[in-house]
Design an enzyme around this catalytic site. Structure first.
Site, short mmCIF file in Angstrom:
data_model
loop_
_atom_site.label_atom_id
_atom_site.label_comp_id
_atom_site.label_asym_id
_atom_site.label_seq_id
_atom_site.Cartn_x
_atom_site.Cartn_y
_atom_site.Cartn_z
N ALA A 110 18.99 17.00 75.32
CA ALA A 110 19.88 18.01 74.97
C ALA A 110 21.35 17.76 75.54
O ALA A 110 21.68 16.92 76.73
CB ALA A 110 19.45 19.43 75.97
N ASN A 139 30.78 16.38 60.81
CA ASN A 139 31.00 15.70 59.69
C ASN A 139 32.42 15.38 59.36
O ASN A 139 32.69 14.51 58.41
CB ASN A 139 30.31 16.53 58.41
CG ASN A 139 30.86 17.76 58.24
OD1 ASN A 139 31.14 18.40 59.14
ND2 ASN A 139 31.00 18.10 56.90
N ARG A 189 46.21 44.04 38.17
CA ARG A 189 45.63 44.71 39.18
C ARG A 189 44.90 44.20 40.14
O ARG A 189 44.26 44.85 41.10
CB ARG A 189 44.57 45.90 38.54
CG ARG A 189 45.36 46.85 37.77
CD ARG A 189 44.44 47.91 37.27
NE ARG A 189 44.10 47.67 36.07
CZ ARG A 189 42.97 48.22 35.37
NH1 ARG A 189 42.13 49.20 35.95
NH2 ARG A 189 42.40 47.79 34.35
N ASN A 249 12.60 18.29 64.13
CA ASN A 249 13.19 19.39 64.72
C ASN A 249 14.60 19.52 65.07
O ASN A 249 15.02 18.40 65.84
CB ASN A 249 12.10 19.23 65.89
CG ASN A 249 12.42 21.02 66.43
OD1 ASN A 249 11.98 22.07 65.79
ND2 ASN A 249 12.75 20.99 67.56
N LEU A 251 39.07 33.65 26.36
CA LEU A 251 40.44 34.15 26.65
C LEU A 251 40.52 34.15 28.15
O LEU A 251 39.84 34.81 28.97
CB LEU A 251 40.77 35.50 26.12
CG LEU A 251 40.65 35.59 24.56
CD1 LEU A 251 40.94 36.66 23.93
CD2 LEU A 251 41.21 34.35 24.00
N GLY A 311 38.72 49.39 22.81
CA GLY A 311 38.89 49.52 21.23
C GLY A 311 37.42 50.31 20.80
O GLY A 311 36.40 50.03 21.12
C1 UD1 Z 1 40.44 44.16 24.09
C2 UD1 Z 1 40.30 44.48 22.97
C3 UD1 Z 1 39.24 45.91 22.75
C4 UD1 Z 1 38.17 45.74 23.43
C5 UD1 Z 1 38.51 45.16 25.17
C6 UD1 Z 1 37.16 44.95 25.74
C7 UD1 Z 1 41.87 43.61 21.42
C8 UD1 Z 1 43.47 44.01 20.83
N1 UD1 Z 1 41.50 44.73 22.10
O1 UD1 Z 1 41.38 45.17 24.68
O2 UD1 Z 1 38.99 46.36 21.68
O3 UD1 Z 1 37.59 46.99 23.84
O4 UD1 Z 1 39.13 44.06 24.91
O5 UD1 Z 1 37.45 44.39 27.01
O6 UD1 Z 1 41.59 42.46 21.32
N2 UD1 Z 1 44.64 37.61 26.89
C9 UD1 Z 1 45.09 36.43 26.57
N3 UD1 Z 1 46.35 36.30 25.88
C10 UD1 Z 1 47.05 37.26 25.55
C11 UD1 Z 1 46.33 38.81 25.71
C12 UD1 Z 1 45.18 38.66 26.25
O7 UD1 Z 1 44.58 35.38 26.85
O8 UD1 Z 1 47.91 37.23 24.93
C13 UD1 Z 1 43.28 37.71 27.43
C14 UD1 Z 1 43.37 38.62 28.70
O9 UD1 Z 1 43.66 37.79 29.88
C15 UD1 Z 1 42.10 39.19 28.82
C16 UD1 Z 1 41.67 39.39 27.49
O10 UD1 Z 1 42.52 38.31 26.72
O11 UD1 Z 1 41.08 38.38 29.52
C17 UD1 Z 1 41.57 40.62 26.92
O12 UD1 Z 1 43.00 41.15 26.99
P1 UD1 Z 1 43.61 42.59 27.22
O13 UD1 Z 1 44.98 42.48 26.54
O14 UD1 Z 1 43.28 42.98 28.51
O15 UD1 Z 1 42.67 43.34 25.95
P2 UD1 Z 1 42.09 44.84 26.20
O16 UD1 Z 1 43.17 45.71 26.18
O17 UD1 Z 1 41.20 44.82 27.35
#
Ligand code: UD1
Ligand code: CA
Length: 414
Positions: free
Chosen positions: A385, A346, A15, A337, A8, A138
């Protein structure tokens, strides 16, 4: 059983306060996503990366390594993974789900995770961790010790919030059994998102694998996290190198990338920075204040001293580059050396072409010489040199380009 990865990486990473997608931020010259792809690559046959925010940049990065699958709008982690369904219609193996912003996960742990999944005979296994401060994650809800559900912080009752076991965001699914669940995901929750964690409710045989080292699930959300993760990764790498017989004089100031191999009895002096993929031989001395930028191959008994930068170059055994040099796109022989202040020029800024410098065995370059590439200095030749070398130099010749020394006597009156 075959495993394919889904990573993902569609989120913005607000942030980070960056124009760049979060997963492309780097630790020692490699993108966060690169670390995740490499760890997964140790056990999967194919990877899919879910892209959304700045999709083109992420897609360009993964080209040749993984398939980019577009997700827009970003409706949640469950929606994100569902985007691979059309590509995995007849697939019968396992799917490993990871996040692109957790660079500290290791191939070793993923292999243990896969072995656990098999042992448990599970259709879905989630990776969990027990944290002192579980806020924001979660929560793993167990019944009689068995995984029952995952509840997001925002949907949790005070009792559930008190649970310290959290979802690390890494899963293994038996695809043929679980894929049907994607059609039934809902967004009926506090965030109005299609949660991937709802798959747990759907799966019959499910298990949770508790991480031994919580560092591995560390997800990067800010620049401060990026710095922390880099430190953790570096210490891990240095410990491993020291176990393998490398002396690291000051582990607090040496930075060495995970993809650098170093031979026994090599000494890394303080404030050395080594990024990218490199191979350093035995019994070398590197630093203090040396900078290796990747693509560097160094043979045995080589000394790279202070303020020497090396990039995309091969250096033969028993060669010294002791002080103040830049060696880029070069092939340096053995027993060479490199005098203080030698520079390989380069890059041609007008044509944007980078060219190679070749120094054969036993060449000696004098202090402050400039080697304008493409250029070859044949075996045993010496460069005087202060010379600027723009033509190939034959074996055992002396090449000099500086003006003859003039002495004006009694120049100072009185
Ligand atoms: C998620 C988990 C949570 C877990 C945590 C660990 C769910 C609902 N929750 O929460 O239980 O403890 O990760 O880090 O899955 N992303 C996408 N597309 C989207 C939404 C998110 O690609 O539509 C990607 C984000 O870029 C990110 C990752 O998925 O890299 C996690 O998404 P995020 O919404 O931050 O989940 P958390 O709230 O961290
Ligand atoms: Ca979220």
């Amino acid at each position: 059983m075959e495993i394919k990865a889904v990573i993902l990486a569609a989120g913005k990473g607000t942030r980070m306060k960056s124009a760049m997608p979060k997963v492309l931020h780097e630790i020692m010259g490699k993108a966060l996503l690169g670390y995740v792809l490499d760890a997964a690559g140790a056990l999967v046959s194919e990877s899919f990366v879910i892209v959304g925010y700045q999709a083109q940049q992420v897609e360009a990065y993964v080209k040749g390594t993984a398939h980019a699958v577009f997700q827009s709008p970003q409706l949640g982690t469950g929606d994100a993974v569902s985007k691979v369904c059309p590509f995995l219609k007849d697939y019968n193996g396992l799917v490993l789900i990871l996040c692109g912003d957790t660079p500290l996960i290791t191939a070793q742990t993923l292999k243990k995770f896969a072995a656990f999944h098999k042992e448990q005979g599970a259709d879905l296994t989630v990776m969990s961790a027990v944290l002192d401060d579980p806020a924001g994650y979660g929560r793993i809800v167990r019944e009689n010790g068995k995984l029952k559900a995952i509840v997001e912080e925002k949907d949790a009752s005070p009792e559930i919030k008190a649970i310290k076991e959290v979802n690390a965001g890494i899963y293994l699914l038996d695809w043929a059994k679980i894929k049907l669940a994607f059609a039934h995901l809902t967004s009926n929750n506090a965030q109005g998102e299609y949660y991937l964690t709802y798959l747990v409710d759907w799966a019959k045989n499910k298990a949770a694998f508790v991480l031994e080292n919580n560092e591995e699930m560390f997800g990067i959300n800010s620049r401060a996290h990026l710095a922390q993760a880099a430190k953790i990764m570096n210490h891990r790498t240095l410990e491993k190198l020291m176990d393998n017989g490398v002396t690291i004089v000051d582990p607090d100031s040496a930075w060495i990338s995970q993809d650098t191999e170093i031979g026994e009895d090599t000494v890394i002096y303080p404030s050395t920075y080594i990024e990218g993929e490199n191979k350093i031989g035995k019994n070398c001395k590197i630093g203090p204040f040396a900078h290796l930028r990747g693509g560097v191959g160094i043979a045995d008994n080589v000394r790279i001293g202070n303020f020497v930068e090396v990039k995309n170059s091969k250096i033969g055994s028993d060669t010294n580059a002791g002080h103040l040099s830049y060696i880029g796109d070069s092939e340096i022989g053995s027993h060479v050396n490199i005098g203080a202040g030698t520079i390989t020029a380069n890059y041609n800024p007008i044509t944007h072409v980078k060219s190679r410098t070749v120094l054969k065995d036993h060449v000696k370059t004098g202090s402050n010489s400039v080697l304008v590439a493409p250029v070859t200095v044949e075996q045993g030749a010496n460069i005087g040199a202060g010379s600027v070398i723009t033509k190939d130099i034959p074996a055992r010749a002396l090449a000099l380009t500086r003006a003859a020394l003039k002495i004006v006597e009694n120049w100072v009156k009185g």
